[in-house]
Write a protein that holds these residues in place. Structure first.
Motif, short mmCIF file in Angstrom:
data_model
loop_
_atom_site.label_atom_id
_atom_site.label_comp_id
_atom_site.label_asym_id
_atom_site.label_seq_id
_atom_site.Cartn_x
_atom_site.Cartn_y
_atom_site.Cartn_z
N UNK A 157 0.83 -1.21 0.00
CA UNK A 157 0.00 0.00 0.00
C UNK A 157 0.86 1.26 0.00
N UNK A 158 1.95 1.24 0.77
CA UNK A 158 2.86 2.40 0.81
C UNK A 158 3.42 2.71 -0.57
N UNK A 159 3.58 1.68 -1.39
CA UNK A 159 4.08 1.85 -2.74
C UNK A 159 2.99 2.27 -3.73
N UNK A 160 1.75 2.41 -3.21
CA UNK A 160 0.65 2.85 -4.07
C UNK A 160 -0.05 1.73 -4.80
N UNK A 161 0.15 0.49 -4.36
CA UNK A 161 -0.48 -0.66 -5.00
C UNK A 161 -1.63 -1.15 -4.13
N UNK A 162 -2.85 -1.20 -4.69
CA UNK A 162 -3.98 -1.72 -3.90
C UNK A 162 -3.78 -3.19 -3.55
N UNK A 163 -4.33 -3.59 -2.42
CA UNK A 163 -4.30 -5.00 -2.02
C UNK A 163 -5.29 -5.78 -2.86
N UNK A 164 -5.00 -7.06 -3.06
CA UNK A 164 -5.96 -7.94 -3.70
C UNK A 164 -6.55 -8.86 -2.64
N UNK A 165 -7.48 -9.70 -3.04
CA UNK A 165 -8.16 -10.57 -2.08
C UNK A 165 -7.20 -11.51 -1.37
N UNK A 166 -6.18 -11.99 -2.07
CA UNK A 166 -5.21 -12.88 -1.45
C UNK A 166 -4.43 -12.15 -0.35
N UNK A 208 -5.84 14.52 2.57
CA UNK A 208 -4.78 15.46 2.20
C UNK A 208 -4.16 16.10 3.44
N UNK A 209 -4.94 16.23 4.51
CA UNK A 209 -4.43 16.83 5.75
C UNK A 209 -3.86 15.83 6.73
N UNK A 210 -3.90 14.57 6.40
CA UNK A 210 -3.45 13.51 7.30
C UNK A 210 -1.96 13.24 7.09
N UNK A 211 -1.25 13.11 8.18
CA UNK A 211 0.20 12.88 8.11
C UNK A 211 0.56 11.54 8.74
N UNK A 212 1.60 10.90 8.20
CA UNK A 212 2.16 9.71 8.81
C UNK A 212 1.40 8.42 8.62
N UNK A 213 0.47 8.37 7.68
CA UNK A 213 -0.27 7.12 7.43
C UNK A 213 0.27 6.48 6.16
N UNK A 214 0.35 5.14 6.16
CA UNK A 214 0.93 4.44 5.02
C UNK A 214 0.04 4.43 3.78
N UNK A 215 -1.25 4.72 3.94
CA UNK A 215 -2.19 4.66 2.82
C UNK A 215 -2.13 5.98 2.04
N UNK A 216 -1.60 5.96 0.82
CA UNK A 216 -1.50 7.22 0.07
C UNK A 216 -2.86 7.65 -0.50
N UNK A 217 -3.08 8.95 -0.59
CA UNK A 217 -4.35 9.45 -1.16
C UNK A 217 -4.61 8.93 -2.57
#
Length: 177
Positions: free
Chosen positions: A57-66, A127-136
């Motif tokens: 997720x940090x790399x901007x890749x959505x998770x899949x079901x697996x 956009x105002x959130x800091x320090x979370x691994x989930x990118x907008x």
């Protein structure tokens, strides 16, 4: 609100709540406030992700079901362990099959509280959130994945436009007679 009557708790029932919704909808904030007001334990579903999921997720890749399977199973175990004393967990639970898996894994009667907001509102919050691994950048994929609660699912949708205290008040109203 979905299935309002099914969502009502009697005094003898201890609530087991999954606060669901897209990233940035306020699950962690409302979930912790709700647990505090109910006097039950709170768990943040992000803490159940294996490191590989966080990296993806940090790399901007959505998770899949697996990717989600072991994560959902771990949350289901936490819910099962708290079924007799109640608890609140924040978990996106975007698809019906993910909610079904949580129900199956926990063996408990869960109440799903869907924090519902527009993509524009949630995007502004992220956009105002800091320090979370989930990118907008992944928000769009979350809205595309979201399957709202169905009529046969025990739960309620609560709008997230107001301050966290108001949203929590509405959540409590959905849980109690």
């Amino acid at each position: 609100m979905v299935n309002e009557e099914q969502g009502r708790q009697t005094e003898s029932q201890v609530p087991l709540v999954v606060v669901m919704g897209v990233a940035g909808s306020g699950k962690s904030t409302v979930g912790s406030l709700l647990a505090e007001r109910l006097g039950v334990r709170y768990a943040e579903a992000d803490d159940f992700h294996p490191p590989a999921n966080v990296a993806k997720m940090s790399a901007g890749t959505p998770l899949d079901d697996e990717d989600r399977r072991p994560w959902l199973d771990a949350i289901g175990v936490w819910l099962a362990e708290h079924s007799d004393r109640g608890g609140v967990v924040s978990c996106s639970a975007l698809r019906r099959r993910y909610r079904d898996r949580l129900r199956e894994q926990s063996g408990a009667r869960l109440f799903f509280l869907h924090l519902d907001g527009s993509e524009e509102l949630v995007s502004a919050r992220m956009a105002g959130r800091k320090g979370h691994f989930m990118p907008p950048a992944l928000l769009r994929s979350q809205f595309e994945t979201l399957e709202p609660l169905e009529e046969d699912e025990r739960g309620a949708a609560v709008p997230v436009g107001g301050p966290p205290g108001e949203v929590t008040d509405e959540a409590l109203a959905a849980l109690t007679p």
